[in-house]
Design a protein around this motif. Structure first.
Motif, PDB file in Angstrom:
ATOM      1  N   GLU A  90       0.817  -1.226   0.000  1.00 14.31           N
ATOM      2  CA  GLU A  90       0.000   0.000   0.000  1.00 14.31           C
ATOM      3  C   GLU A  90       0.845   1.268   0.000  1.00 14.31           C
ATOM      4  O   GLU A  90       0.511   2.244  -0.652  1.00 14.31           O
ATOM      5  CB  GLU A  90      -0.925   0.014   1.219  1.00 14.31           C
ATOM      6  N   THR A  91       1.953   1.270   0.748  1.00 19.03           N
ATOM      7  CA  THR A  91       2.764   2.486   0.834  1.00 19.03           C
ATOM      8  C   THR A  91       3.957   2.495  -0.126  1.00 19.03           C
ATOM      9  O   THR A  91       4.354   3.539  -0.613  1.00 19.03           O
ATOM     10  CB  THR A  91       3.295   2.690   2.269  1.00 19.03           C
ATOM     11  N   GLU A  92       4.534   1.331  -0.393  1.00 14.13           N
ATOM     12  CA  GLU A  92       5.757   1.247  -1.201  1.00 14.13           C
ATOM     13  C   GLU A  92       5.494   1.017  -2.687  1.00 14.13           C
ATOM     14  O   GLU A  92       6.373   1.230  -3.507  1.00 14.13           O
ATOM     15  CB  GLU A  92       6.655   0.111  -0.686  1.00 14.13           C
ATOM     16  N   GLY A  93       4.341   0.515  -3.029  1.00 13.48           N
ATOM     17  CA  GLY A  93       4.064   0.154  -4.416  1.00 13.48           C
ATOM     18  C   GLY A  93       4.536  -1.270  -4.692  1.00 13.48           C
ATOM     19  O   GLY A  93       4.524  -2.119  -3.800  1.00 13.48           O
ATOM     20  N   HIS A  94       4.980  -1.534  -5.906  1.00 13.00           N
ATOM     21  CA  HIS A  94       5.448  -2.869  -6.300  1.00 13.00           C
ATOM     22  C   HIS A  94       6.780  -3.159  -5.619  1.00 13.00           C
ATOM     23  O   HIS A  94       7.726  -2.387  -5.752  1.00 13.00           O
ATOM     24  CB  HIS A  94       5.589  -2.920  -7.812  1.00 13.00           C
ATOM     25  N   ILE A  95       6.853  -4.261  -4.869  1.00 12.14           N
ATOM     26  CA  ILE A  95       8.058  -4.561  -4.090  1.00 12.14           C
ATOM     27  C   ILE A  95       8.612  -5.942  -4.424  1.00 12.14           C
ATOM     28  O   ILE A  95       7.915  -6.811  -4.942  1.00 12.14           O
ATOM     29  CB  ILE A  95       7.799  -4.459  -2.566  1.00 12.14           C
ATOM     30  N   GLY A  96       9.883  -6.125  -4.091  1.00 12.26           N
ATOM     31  CA  GLY A  96      10.559  -7.411  -4.254  1.00 12.26           C
ATOM     32  C   GLY A  96      11.577  -7.588  -3.149  1.00 12.26           C
ATOM     33  O   GLY A  96      11.979  -6.618  -2.495  1.00 12.26           O
ATOM     34  N   SER A 133      16.609  -8.273   4.699  1.00  8.79           N
ATOM     35  CA  SER A 133      15.675  -8.270   5.825  1.00  8.79           C
ATOM     36  C   SER A 133      14.364  -7.545   5.520  1.00  8.79           C
ATOM     37  O   SER A 133      13.382  -7.754   6.199  1.00  8.79           O
ATOM     38  CB  SER A 133      16.330  -7.642   7.057  1.00  8.79           C
ATOM     39  N   ARG A 134      14.367  -6.735   4.477  1.00  7.81           N
ATOM     40  CA  ARG A 134      13.137  -6.018   4.128  1.00  7.81           C
ATOM     41  C   ARG A 134      12.964  -6.022   2.608  1.00  7.81           C
ATOM     42  O   ARG A 134      13.938  -6.110   1.866  1.00  7.81           O
ATOM     43  CB  ARG A 134      13.202  -4.578   4.633  1.00  7.81           C
ATOM     44  N   PRO A 135      11.722  -5.924   2.158  1.00  4.47           N
ATOM     45  CA  PRO A 135      11.515  -5.810   0.703  1.00  4.47           C
ATOM     46  C   PRO A 135      11.897  -4.410   0.218  1.00  4.47           C
ATOM     47  O   PRO A 135      11.900  -3.463   0.996  1.00  4.47           O
ATOM     48  CB  PRO A 135      10.020  -6.073   0.534  1.00  4.47           C
ATOM     49  N   TRP A 136      12.231  -4.314  -1.048  1.00  2.00           N
ATOM     50  CA  TRP A 136      12.610  -3.060  -1.686  1.00  2.00           C
ATOM     51  C   TRP A 136      11.629  -2.745  -2.806  1.00  2.00           C
ATOM     52  O   TRP A 136      10.966  -3.658  -3.316  1.00  2.00           O
ATOM     53  CB  TRP A 136      13.988  -3.189  -2.332  1.00  2.00           C
ATOM     54  N   PRO A 137      11.591  -1.501  -3.257  1.00  6.67           N
ATOM     55  CA  PRO A 137      10.862  -1.239  -4.500  1.00  6.67           C
ATOM     56  C   PRO A 137      11.424  -2.170  -5.579  1.00  6.67           C
ATOM     57  O   PRO A 137      12.645  -2.386  -5.654  1.00  6.67           O
ATOM     58  CB  PRO A 137      11.167   0.229  -4.800  1.00  6.67           C
TER      59      PRO A 137
END
Length: 197
Positions: free
Chosen positions: A95-101, A119-123
């Protein structure tokens, strides 16, 4: 007769070069392990140096590796390049980041399969770009080393292979390094390990 003698001389020269190279490799590895005995979980194949291990040890003294222990310490482990596959796993829309991977590196050795994740998804664009950078520094190299923390105890995966999972921090080959703090800068050294020479 002369060709036979030349062939024997070449053979002994190559043999001697190989023995001397192995001796240098052993001395290199012994130096790393004597300074940071717990920081390297495998042979480094000449990829790492003392500064690479110091980056991990400056903030936290390296405890002995215990699979499944919740250590935030980052251990180095190295693999043959052909057994390392970096990917960007599509995790859909946030919802806040858009398309992530999420960056994932699958690496294997004779005993085990490893999955190293960010450890976290990125755009998604950044994730794919990072994986592209990893593949670029892998080209033309024989080995790759990964600095990872929180490495799990081995368990059988869905394919029946023994597998460990950990958090990815740095990725290094002889041609480059990607990830957080790849350089032991003067500022980092001053803040975290002024005693390191």
């Amino acid at each position: 007769m002369r060709k036979n003698i030349e062939g024997i001389v070449v053979f002994f020269f190559l043999l001697l070069s190989s023995i001397m190279s192995r001796g240098a490799d052993n001395a290199h590895l012994a130096k790393l392990k004597s300074k940071f005995p717990n920081g390297l979980l495998s042979d480094d194949y000449g990829v790492l140096n003392l500064k690479d291990l110091a980056l991990n040890a400056c903030r936290l003294k390296p405890p002995p590796f215990i699979p499944g222990a919740t250590h935030s310490y980052q251990y180095w482990i190295c693999f043959e390049r052909k057994n390392v596959l970096p990917t960007c796993d599509d995790e859909g829309i946030d919802e806040t980041e858009g398309h992530i991977g999420r960056v994932n590196i699958e690496a294997r050795n004779k005993e085990m399969v490893y999955q190293f994740f960010e450890s976290r998804p990125w755009p998604i664009r950044d994730c794919r770009s990072f994986v592209k950078d990893l593949k670029k520094i892998m080209k033309g190299t024989s080995h790759a080393c990964i600095s990872a923390s929180s490495i799990s105890k081995e368990e059988k995966n869905e394919k029946g292979q023994m597998e460990r999972i950990g958090f990815l921090h740095r990725f290094k080959t002889r041609t480059g390094c990607e990830g957080e703090e790849c350089e032991l800068t003067k500022k980092f050294k001053k803040e975290y390990c002024p005693e390191f020479e």
